[in-house]
Design a protein around this motif. Structure first.
Motif, PDB file in Angstrom:
ATOM      1  N   UNK A 142       0.836  -1.211   0.000  1.00  0.00           N
ATOM      2  CA  UNK A 142       0.000   0.000   0.000  1.00  0.00           C
ATOM      3  C   UNK A 142       0.872   1.263   0.000  1.00  0.00           C
ATOM      4  N   UNK A 143       1.880   1.290   0.858  1.00  0.00           N
ATOM      5  CA  UNK A 143       2.730   2.480   0.954  1.00  0.00           C
ATOM      6  C   UNK A 143       3.535   2.666  -0.334  1.00  0.00           C
ATOM      7  N   UNK A 144       4.100   1.564  -0.821  1.00  0.00           N
ATOM      8  CA  UNK A 144       4.896   1.644  -2.050  1.00  0.00           C
ATOM      9  C   UNK A 144       4.058   2.070  -3.240  1.00  0.00           C
ATOM     10  N   UNK A 145       2.822   1.573  -3.294  1.00  0.00           N
ATOM     11  CA  UNK A 145       1.941   1.931  -4.410  1.00  0.00           C
ATOM     12  C   UNK A 145       1.560   3.404  -4.371  1.00  0.00           C
ATOM     13  N   UNK A 146       1.553   3.994  -3.163  1.00  0.00           N
ATOM     14  CA  UNK A 146       1.263   5.427  -3.038  1.00  0.00           C
ATOM     15  C   UNK A 146       2.517   6.269  -3.289  1.00  0.00           C
ATOM     16  N   UNK A 147       3.602   5.621  -3.670  1.00  0.00           N
ATOM     17  CA  UNK A 147       4.833   6.354  -3.971  1.00  0.00           C
ATOM     18  C   UNK A 147       5.583   6.810  -2.736  1.00  0.00           C
ATOM     19  N   UNK A 148       5.274   6.194  -1.602  1.00  0.00           N
ATOM     20  CA  UNK A 148       5.879   6.613  -0.331  1.00  0.00           C
ATOM     21  C   UNK A 148       7.147   5.799  -0.064  1.00  0.00           C
ATOM     22  N   UNK A 149       8.192   6.467   0.386  1.00  0.00           N
ATOM     23  CA  UNK A 149       9.417   5.810   0.837  1.00  0.00           C
ATOM     24  C   UNK A 149       9.169   5.233   2.225  1.00  0.00           C
ATOM     25  N   UNK A 150       9.641   4.019   2.486  1.00  0.00           N
ATOM     26  CA  UNK A 150       9.398   3.406   3.795  1.00  0.00           C
ATOM     27  C   UNK A 150      10.678   3.308   4.609  1.00  0.00           C
ATOM     28  N   UNK A 151      10.526   3.516   5.915  1.00  0.00           N
ATOM     29  CA  UNK A 151      11.608   3.266   6.870  1.00  0.00           C
ATOM     30  C   UNK A 151      10.993   2.460   8.002  1.00  0.00           C
ATOM     31  N   UNK A 152      11.382   1.192   8.101  1.00  0.00           N
ATOM     32  CA  UNK A 152      10.749   0.341   9.109  1.00  0.00           C
ATOM     33  C   UNK A 152      11.760  -0.132  10.129  1.00  0.00           C
ATOM     34  N   UNK A 153      11.233  -0.581  11.283  1.00  0.00           N
ATOM     35  CA  UNK A 153      12.126  -1.220  12.236  1.00  0.00           C
ATOM     36  C   UNK A 153      11.465  -2.473  12.788  1.00  0.00           C
ATOM     37  N   UNK A 154      12.324  -3.472  13.022  1.00  0.00           N
ATOM     38  CA  UNK A 154      11.851  -4.732  13.567  1.00  0.00           C
ATOM     39  C   UNK A 154      11.961  -4.727  15.063  1.00  0.00           C
ATOM     40  N   UNK A 155      11.627  -5.871  15.538  1.00  0.00           N
ATOM     41  CA  UNK A 155      11.430  -7.099  14.823  1.00  0.00           C
ATOM     42  C   UNK A 155      12.742  -7.696  14.293  1.00  0.00           C
ATOM     43  N   UNK A 156      12.640  -9.040  14.089  1.00  0.00           N
ATOM     44  CA  UNK A 156      13.810  -9.695  13.532  1.00  0.00           C
ATOM     45  C   UNK A 156      13.804  -9.568  12.012  1.00  0.00           C
ATOM     46  N   UNK A 157      14.767 -10.270  11.383  1.00  0.00           N
ATOM     47  CA  UNK A 157      15.045  -9.947   9.989  1.00  0.00           C
ATOM     48  C   UNK A 157      13.997 -10.456   9.003  1.00  0.00           C
ATOM     49  N   UNK A 158      13.084 -11.345   9.438  1.00  0.00           N
ATOM     50  CA  UNK A 158      12.039 -11.755   8.485  1.00  0.00           C
ATOM     51  C   UNK A 158      11.114 -10.578   8.152  1.00  0.00           C
ATOM     52  N   UNK A 159      11.112  -9.546   9.007  1.00  0.00           N
ATOM     53  CA  UNK A 159      10.287  -8.366   8.701  1.00  0.00           C
ATOM     54  C   UNK A 159      10.735  -7.732   7.390  1.00  0.00           C
ATOM     55  N   UNK A 160      12.043  -7.827   7.100  1.00  0.00           N
ATOM     56  CA  UNK A 160      12.578  -7.282   5.848  1.00  0.00           C
ATOM     57  C   UNK A 160      12.007  -8.030   4.644  1.00  0.00           C
TER      58      UNK A 160
END
Ligand code: MN
Length: 359
Positions: A142-160
């Motif tokens: 949803x965020x990518x389709x709206x052209x938004x850059x994402x910055x996320x934090x985990x969580x372990x690495x499967x979140x990536x």
């Protein structure tokens, strides 16, 4: 030495000004605006904006959002150790110590870009595969389709994996990768599992989310290194922690630009890339790793890449009760935010300040 004269004191007192009455215009203008809208430097004053670095909370980021920060409180994919699910809230708490100005660049990300804290991903089921492949992936789609850059934090690495799946679908693209970590995370899955936190990038390559020939893995070391044959087999560039020390961060940065190029790319920072003497608060701590300064220098050097998202994963805050690991992870998360804000300005050729008041 005699006591300071009244004339000296009078001279000094003429330099005394009210708080936030800064001479530097960019700083003064930011505080003029942001303090009015509820931003505060008082660490007790964060109730109005409890998001990462006091970003306003928007569950439905709109077309006018540049960067959405997302928490992925998940540790089901960690092999052997729970706790990373507490990462996002710990980083929000730790983020109170950082911002609004980046002291290396002088930039204020909240003046460059419209930035929001999306909140944490909502889980629809209790199992790992649904949470990663459906719950996380659908938010990032949803965020990518709206052209938004994402910055996320985990969580372990499967979140990536979930983030890359959603973004790859949204952009209909296979990304380059800058990956800072003690581990390549390209081991095979076990006994029919789809994913675990040590197999993220093997799966991301096999499913076409990232291009191995445009991927660089930095800081690699430790007792699990025999597991990463896949990285070498498919042409990922592996730079060990020893090479970072021997050849320097300039070498690493040049290599990253050379390998990743100008097509779209993603940056994933596992905090265990940092040395365990400064990062015990993580799922798989490893000695002989990167210093905080080396890691910051590398992130600084990624300016100019065409990043569409980034993350910081594997903070396991309860494993370091001193809080030092959380503090450093939050500092690195701010460096990632500043990197993405600079990148976004370059991509869009424009700036769009964050609005704390809903318009
Ligand atoms: Mn790791």
């Amino acid at each position: 030495m005699p006591k300071a004269s009244l004339a000296t004191l009078a001279q000094l007192r003429r330099r005394d000004k009210a708080a936030f009455d800064f001479a530097e215009p960019t700083i003064a203008q930011f505080f003029d605006r942001a303090l009015d809208e509820g931003y505060s430097l008082d660490t007790n004053g964060f109730l109005a904006n409890p998001g990462f670095f006091q970003a306003p909370h928007r569950r439905s980021p709109h077309a006018e959002t540049d960067i959405a920060m997302v928490g992925c409180p998940l540790d089901l994919g960690a092999i052997g150790l729970a706790g990373a699910r507490h990462g996002p809230q710990a980083i929000r708490e730790g983020s109170r110590n950082f911002g609004p100005v980046n002291d290396l660049t002088g930039a204020i990300p909240f003046d460059q870009c419209s930035i929001v804290d999306y909140g944490d991903v909502t889980w629809t089921r209790t199992d790992l595969v649904t949470r990663v492949s459906n719950d996380i992936a659908s938010v990032f789609r949803e965020l990518g389709s709206a052209g938004i850059t994402t910055l996320s934090c985990g969580g372990e690495h499967t979140t990536t994996y979930g983030a890359l799946k959603g973004l790859s679908e949204a952009h209909d693209d296979t990304f380059g990768l800058v990956h800072i970590d003690a581990h390549c995370d390209t081991m095979a899955t076990w006994g029919g599992d789809t994913i675990n936190d040590g197999s993220v990038f093997r799966q991301a390559v096999l499913e076409g989310f990232i291009d191995p020939t445009r991927s660089v893995q930095i800081g690699i070391r430790g007792r699990a290194s025999f597991l990463w044959e896949f990285s070498h087999d498919v042409g990922m560039t592996v730079i060990t922690s020893d090479e970072v020390y021997e050849k320097g961060t300039r070498y690493v940065i040049d290599k990253a630009h050379e390998i990743v190029g100008q097509d779209k790319a993603y940056c994933s920072f596992d905090v265990d890339g940092l040395d365990s003497s400064i990062m015990m608060g993580t799922t798989g701590p490893e000695p002989f790793g990167l210093s905080a300064r080396q890691a910051r220098a590398i992130l600084y050097g990624l300016r100019g890449l065409n990043l569409i998202g980034a993350d910081l994963v594997e903070l396991n805050p309860n494993r370091d009760p001193t809080g030092a690991s959380t503090h450093l992870a939050a500092a690195m998360f701010f460096e990632l935010l500043c990197l993405l804000a600079d990148t976004r300005v370059k991509q869009t050729q424009s700036t769009r300040p964050t609005q704390w008041h809903e318009r």
